[in-house]
Write a protein that holds these residues in place. Structure first.
Motif, PDB file in Angstrom:
ATOM      1  N   THR A   1       0.860  -1.199   0.000  1.00 15.85           N
ATOM      2  CA  THR A   1       0.000   0.000   0.000  1.00 15.85           C
ATOM      3  C   THR A   1       0.888   1.238   0.000  1.00 15.85           C
ATOM      4  N   TRP A   2       0.355   2.337  -0.585  1.00 12.26           N
ATOM      5  CA  TRP A   2       1.077   3.618  -0.645  1.00 12.26           C
ATOM      6  C   TRP A   2       0.290   4.678   0.145  1.00 12.26           C
ATOM      7  N   ARG A   3       1.046   5.639   0.716  1.00 12.03           N
ATOM      8  CA  ARG A   3       0.425   6.793   1.363  1.00 12.03           C
ATOM      9  C   ARG A   3       1.404   7.961   1.335  1.00 12.03           C
ATOM     10  N   ARG A   4       0.855   9.156   1.480  1.00 10.54           N
ATOM     11  CA  ARG A   4       1.695  10.336   1.663  1.00 10.54           C
ATOM     12  C   ARG A   4       2.167  10.372   3.117  1.00 10.54           C
ATOM     13  N   ALA A   5       3.369  10.852   3.323  1.00 12.74           N
ATOM     14  CA  ALA A   5       3.906  10.870   4.675  1.00 12.74           C
ATOM     15  C   ALA A   5       3.098  11.764   5.602  1.00 12.74           C
ATOM     16  N   ASP A   6       2.418  12.750   5.030  1.00 14.07           N
ATOM     17  CA  ASP A   6       1.657  13.691   5.861  1.00 14.07           C
ATOM     18  C   ASP A   6       0.152  13.482   5.741  1.00 14.07           C
ATOM     19  N   SER A   7      -0.262  12.362   5.225  1.00 12.69           N
ATOM     20  CA  SER A   7      -1.706  12.139   5.049  1.00 12.69           C
ATOM     21  C   SER A   7      -2.009  10.660   5.114  1.00 12.69           C
ATOM     22  N   ARG A   8      -3.250  10.358   4.849  1.00 12.46           N
ATOM     23  CA  ARG A   8      -3.679   8.962   4.868  1.00 12.46           C
ATOM     24  C   ARG A   8      -3.310   8.261   3.566  1.00 12.46           C
ATOM     25  N   ARG A   9      -3.840   7.068   3.462  1.00 15.66           N
ATOM     26  CA  ARG A   9      -3.590   6.233   2.281  1.00 15.66           C
ATOM     27  C   ARG A   9      -3.998   6.957   1.010  1.00 15.66           C
ATOM     28  N   LEU A  10      -3.169   6.776  -0.051  1.00  9.17           N
ATOM     29  CA  LEU A  10      -3.468   7.420  -1.339  1.00  9.17           C
ATOM     30  C   LEU A  10      -4.676   6.769  -1.991  1.00  9.17           C
ATOM     31  N   GLN A  11      -5.526   7.601  -2.538  1.00 11.64           N
ATOM     32  CA  GLN A  11      -6.676   7.107  -3.280  1.00 11.64           C
ATOM     33  C   GLN A  11      -6.352   7.141  -4.775  1.00 11.64           C
ATOM     34  N   GLN A  12      -6.596   6.013  -5.467  1.00 17.15           N
ATOM     35  CA  GLN A  12      -6.295   5.956  -6.895  1.00 17.15           C
ATOM     36  C   GLN A  12      -7.293   6.799  -7.683  1.00 17.15           C
ATOM     37  N   SER A  13      -6.818   7.378  -8.777  1.00 15.82           N
ATOM     38  CA  SER A  13      -7.642   8.211  -9.655  1.00 15.82           C
ATOM     39  C   SER A  13      -7.091   8.092 -11.065  1.00 15.82           C
ATOM     40  N   ASN A  14      -7.641   8.926 -11.974  1.00 17.39           N
ATOM     41  CA  ASN A  14      -7.138   8.925 -13.344  1.00 17.39           C
ATOM     42  C   ASN A  14      -5.705   9.443 -13.420  1.00 17.39           C
ATOM     43  N   ARG A  15      -5.274  10.168 -12.392  1.00 17.44           N
ATOM     44  CA  ARG A  15      -3.928  10.750 -12.415  1.00 17.44           C
ATOM     45  C   ARG A  15      -2.959  10.008 -11.497  1.00 17.44           C
ATOM     46  N   ILE A  16      -3.434   9.362 -10.468  1.00 24.82           N
ATOM     47  CA  ILE A  16      -2.595   8.607  -9.540  1.00 24.82           C
ATOM     48  C   ILE A  16      -3.091   7.160  -9.525  1.00 24.82           C
ATOM     49  N   MET A  17      -2.195   6.237  -9.892  1.00 25.24           N
ATOM     50  CA  MET A  17      -2.628   4.832 -10.010  1.00 25.24           C
ATOM     51  C   MET A  17      -1.520   3.904  -9.521  1.00 25.24           C
ATOM     52  N   LEU A  18      -1.928   2.709  -9.026  1.00 23.77           N
ATOM     53  CA  LEU A  18      -1.009   1.677  -8.562  1.00 23.77           C
ATOM     54  C   LEU A  18      -0.955   0.571  -9.615  1.00 23.77           C
ATOM     55  N   LEU A  19       0.220   0.347 -10.193  1.00 22.81           N
ATOM     56  CA  LEU A  19       0.377  -0.656 -11.240  1.00 22.81           C
ATOM     57  C   LEU A  19       0.509  -2.050 -10.641  1.00 22.81           C
ATOM     58  N   ARG A  20       0.462  -3.062 -11.508  1.00 26.70           N
ATOM     59  CA  ARG A  20       0.488  -4.447 -11.037  1.00 26.70           C
ATOM     60  C   ARG A  20       1.780  -4.801 -10.327  1.00 26.70           C
ATOM     61  N   ASP A  21       2.891  -4.153 -10.703  1.00 28.41           N
ATOM     62  CA  ASP A  21       4.161  -4.444 -10.046  1.00 28.41           C
ATOM     63  C   ASP A  21       4.386  -3.570  -8.823  1.00 28.41           C
ATOM     64  N   ASN A  22       3.275  -2.967  -8.301  1.00 29.35           N
ATOM     65  CA  ASN A  22       3.290  -2.133  -7.092  1.00 29.35           C
ATOM     66  C   ASN A  22       3.951  -0.783  -7.297  1.00 29.35           C
ATOM     67  N   THR A  23       4.195  -0.396  -8.560  1.00 29.59           N
ATOM     68  CA  THR A  23       4.749   0.925  -8.854  1.00 29.59           C
ATOM     69  C   THR A  23       3.642   1.972  -8.759  1.00 29.59           C
ATOM     70  N   LEU A  24       3.929   3.097  -8.100  1.00 25.09           N
ATOM     71  CA  LEU A  24       2.996   4.220  -8.019  1.00 25.09           C
ATOM     72  C   LEU A  24       3.288   5.155  -9.183  1.00 25.09           C
ATOM     73  N   ARG A  25       2.286   5.390 -10.033  1.00 30.25           N
ATOM     74  CA  ARG A  25       2.469   6.226 -11.220  1.00 30.25           C
ATOM     75  C   ARG A  25       1.631   7.490 -11.077  1.00 30.25           C
ATOM     76  N   ILE A  26       2.299   8.646 -11.289  1.00 30.52           N
ATOM     77  CA  ILE A  26       1.634   9.949 -11.224  1.00 30.52           C
ATOM     78  C   ILE A  26       1.696  10.565 -12.612  1.00 30.52           C
ATOM     79  N   VAL A  27       0.527  10.852 -13.191  1.00 37.63           N
ATOM     80  CA  VAL A  27       0.424  11.400 -14.542  1.00 37.63           C
ATOM     81  C   VAL A  27       0.385  12.925 -14.453  1.00 37.63           C
ATOM     82  N   ASN A  28       1.112  13.594 -15.383  1.00 39.22           N
ATOM     83  CA  ASN A  28       1.110  15.063 -15.483  1.00 39.22           C
ATOM     84  C   ASN A  28       1.464  15.681 -14.128  1.00 39.22           C
ATOM     85  N   SER A  29       2.685  15.378 -13.690  1.00 41.18           N
ATOM     86  CA  SER A  29       3.106  15.805 -12.351  1.00 41.18           C
ATOM     87  C   SER A  29       3.111  17.332 -12.217  1.00 41.18           C
TER      88      SER A  29
END
Length: 702
Positions: A392-420
């Motif tokens: 699981t992924w989370r921001r150090a200053d917040s709760r668990r990250l919620q996946q969206s069209n811009r933030i997604m968790l890939l099958r190999d557990n990589t966190l991908r951020i689109v249009n940073s």
């Protein structure tokens, strides 16, 4: 006996004889040296049998194939005197060999009367290599004498002789004709290993001497088969599976015939077609191993774990040689052996199963990532763990990250951020958990302004011999270091190998930009092309390209063809060469002959020959001269290299253009006048002319 095994830690080797481990302390004749078994004073009684080597370390045990140890020997014949054999003339007779104990096979022959006079086999006499007996289908007076059976060990070559057996003829008459009786035949069922030579014996007694013939029931005798010893032995070399079948030998003479049938079955030892390989699994996964072997009869399979039979129950199943273990655990680790066997042999395939079981560990930790504003960025989470952890992924200053069209968790557990964006900067925490524990990894993300690269000038035309400078300027974030790389036609430039034409000018650093120059000195035609500048930082890579056109003298024209030839002209054609970015203005036609000093410029029609033309006529050539022609192009920059020479051609013949000179007359005999002159040749004219002699009658004046 040698045995080698590899492993880490290095394995310990041990030996088993007929399933019992060899202990050198119990038998001083046995010793182990570097894993090899040495047997001193070996004896058949104590040491005959199957041997197997086993290799063991802390991870498991592997076993070798079986090795059979046999002993070659040949005993002595009984010294007991043998009784004589008496038969009627024309009657068949069998002399028994009764060989002594031996191993392995022995070779039989018979001595007649005294050594070294041997019995020669023919259609009437036969020595069976199965029984050793001597068979005489029809006795005759020349057979009377003493017979000794000689046997030879095929391994040791030792030979022994039997006591003699006397053969005499009865005096009470001659045996009349009778039908054949087969006394020697192969077994009703013959087993033979694939690839070996099969020998089928068949011999009959009879009067007259029988004739032996062979056939294969429901098939043809193999073409490779051969008959030996007057048809009495059918030999099939390198037997194959399709040689199996029923064979018949038939014995015939004028009194009748008889036959014998037997079945040949060719078998094969098991041979692997699919082996098992070392496998590493996470705890909880499923193991599937399949080993396959070919053989006749079809092999059966069983499995060993660390040299002992594998218990087939619960999670462990074996179906048609395929082993499967569900939910593997560390206790399943070890060396597995698949054993394939039929009644004629056994083969082994070894492989290690390593079951991993460990809590998650991150190397390295933390991770620093620099991204470019507006670009996609990936944060990898690759812990070492077995079984595979939940992530699981989370921001150090917040709760668990919620996946969206811009933030997604890939099958190999990589966190991908689109249009940073700048808002994505910060610390991200990856949490990995399995049954043995948990671990966290922190990724620090910075988002920087994208780099821009300007390469100037973008397009440049220069003349051969000039020099230019290309300037590459990168605008980038001040916190980042930038590196540059120059390329020519998409290949990195090697400044040490360019002969001094290319020079890399060191980077000049300003507040928000860095600049590097490329100088090209004394430009040659080969320097024309595309030059690339690649700028890279830890966040970005940007590439820019510029094109350099180089003007120079034309390249050589294409192949010169002589279209037509006369006594003084030649019509030439050619194809255009490269103009090297400066239009071709004129062409120069040149020729050489055996009478010229090198290449000479020719007069042409038309004159001059312009750059748009690809054909012209060379004039004022000399007749009957062999010429080669070439063409040279010129433009505003200069004159280029000449074309390749044309093939040699000869101009036509022509009437001489110059009259003889210094004609004079006088002298001579009575009634004759001698006239002489000098031959003047046209330039290059070599063909012989006709000489005309004027013979004048003398005038007598009264």
């Amino acid at each position: 006996m040698s045995c080698e095994a590899r492993g880490n830690p290095p394995p310990i080797l041990s030996w088993f004889i007929n399933g019992t481990e060899v202990d050198p302390e119990d038998d001083a004749r046995h010793s182990l040296v570097d894993g090899n078994l040495i047997i001193s004073n070996a004896s058949e009684t104590a040491d005959y049998g199957k041997y197997q080597c086993r290799a063991t370390n802390g991870l498991g045990t592997a076993v070798s194939r079986d090795a059979l140890l046999q002993f070659a020997y040949l005993g002595a014949f009984s010294a007991k005197t043998r009784g004589g054999v008496s038969v009627r003339e024309g009657q068949g007779v069998v002399l028994m060999c009764t060989p002594p104990p031996h191993s392995p096979e022995i070779i039989y022959s018979w001595v007649f009367n005294k050594f070294p006079s041997f019995v020669a086999e023919d259609s009437r006499r036969f020595i069976s290599q199965q029984t050793g007996n001597l068979y005489i289908s029809k006795a005759q007076p020349s057979d009377v004498g003493s017979y000794i059976c000689l046997v030879k060990n095929s391994v040791t070559n030792a030979r022994v002789l039997s006591p003699p057996t006397p053969l005499t003829l009865k005096t009470d008459g001659v045996m009349g004709e009778y039908e054949p009786k087969i006394e020697v035949h192969f077994p009703p069922s013959v087993l033979a290993a694939k690839g070996l030579t099969v020998r089928l014996e068949c011999f009959a007694l009879g009067n007259p001497v029988p004739t032996i013939t062979w056939r294969k029931i429901n098939g043809n005798i193999p073409k490779k088969a051969r008959l030996r010893k007057s048809q009495a032995v059918l030999e099939i070399p390198s037997a194959q599976l399709d040689d199996s079948g029923t064979y018949e030998c038939k014995a015939e003479n004028p009194r009748g015939g008889t036959a014998f049938k037997g079945h040949l079955q060719v078998y094969t030892l098991p041979q692997w077609t699919r082996l098992i390989n070392d496998t590493q699994l996470d705890s909880g996964e499923t193991l599937r191993w399949e080993c396959k072997a070919a053989g006749r009869p079809r092999p059966t399979y069983h499995w060993l774990l660390n040299g002992s039979p594998l218990m087939i129950q619960g999670r462990v199943e074996v179906v048609n040689g395929e082993l499967s273990i569900r939910d593997v655990m560390q206790s399943d680790s070890g060396m597995y052996t698949c054993v394939a066997e039929n009644k004629y042999g056994t083969v082994y395939s070894n492989a290690e199963l390593r079951v991993l079981a460990s809590p998650p560990v991150f190397i390295p930790n933390p991770v620093r990532v620099i991204a470019t504003l507006g670009k996609d960025v990936s944060l990898a989470c690759k812990p070492r763990a077995s079984p595979k952890p939940r992530v699981t992924w989370r921001r150090a200053d917040s709760r668990r990250l919620q996946q969206s069209n811009r933030i997604m968790l890939l099958r190999d557990n990589t966190l991908r951020i689109v249009n940073s964006s700048r808002a994505d900067e910060g610390h991200y925490v990856c949490l990995a958990v399995n049954t043995f524990g948990s671990a966290e990894m922190t990724a620090m993300l910075w988002v920087k302004e994208p780099m821009r690269v300007d390469l100037s000038p973008g397009r440049l035309e220069v003349t051969v011999g000039e020099s230019v400078v290309l300037s590459c300027k990168a605008t980038h974030d001040t916190s980042l270091d930038v590196g540059f790389q120059w390329s020519f036609n998409q290949r990195p430039i090697n400044f040490q190998k360019d002969g001094g034409h290319l020079e890399y000018i060191q980077t000049v650093r300003a507040q928000q930009s860095s600049t590097v120059d490329l100088m090209i000195r004394s430009i040659l035609l080969k320097h024309a092309g595309k030059y690339g500048c690649r700028a890279h930082t830890s966040a970005d890579v940007v590439f820019a390209e510029a094109e350099l056109l180089v003007r120079g003298p034309p390249g050589p024209p294409g192949v010169v063809i002589v279209e037509e030839i006369t006594d003084s002209t030649a019509t030439l054609s050619w194809s255009r060469g490269l103009d090297n970015h400066s239009p071709i203005s004129t062409y120069n036609l040149q020729a050489r002959s055996p009478f010229s000093l090198g290449w000479q410029t020719l007069r042409t029609d038309p004159e001059p020959v312009t750059g748009t033309m690809e054909s012209a006529m060379a004039v004022d050539l000399n007749p009957w001269v062999e010429y080669e022609f070439r063409v040279v192009a010129s433009n505003a920059i200069g004159t280029g290299d000449p074309s390749a020479p044309s093939r040699g051609v000869r101009t036509k013949e022509a009437v001489p253009a110059v009259a003889p000179a210094n004609v004079s007359g006088g002298n001579g005999r009575r009634h004759e006048l001698v006239i002489s002159w000098e031959v003047r040749r046209s330039p290059g004219f070599t063909r012989d002319g006709l000489l005309v002699l004027l013979l004048m009658r003398s005038l007598y004046l009264q």
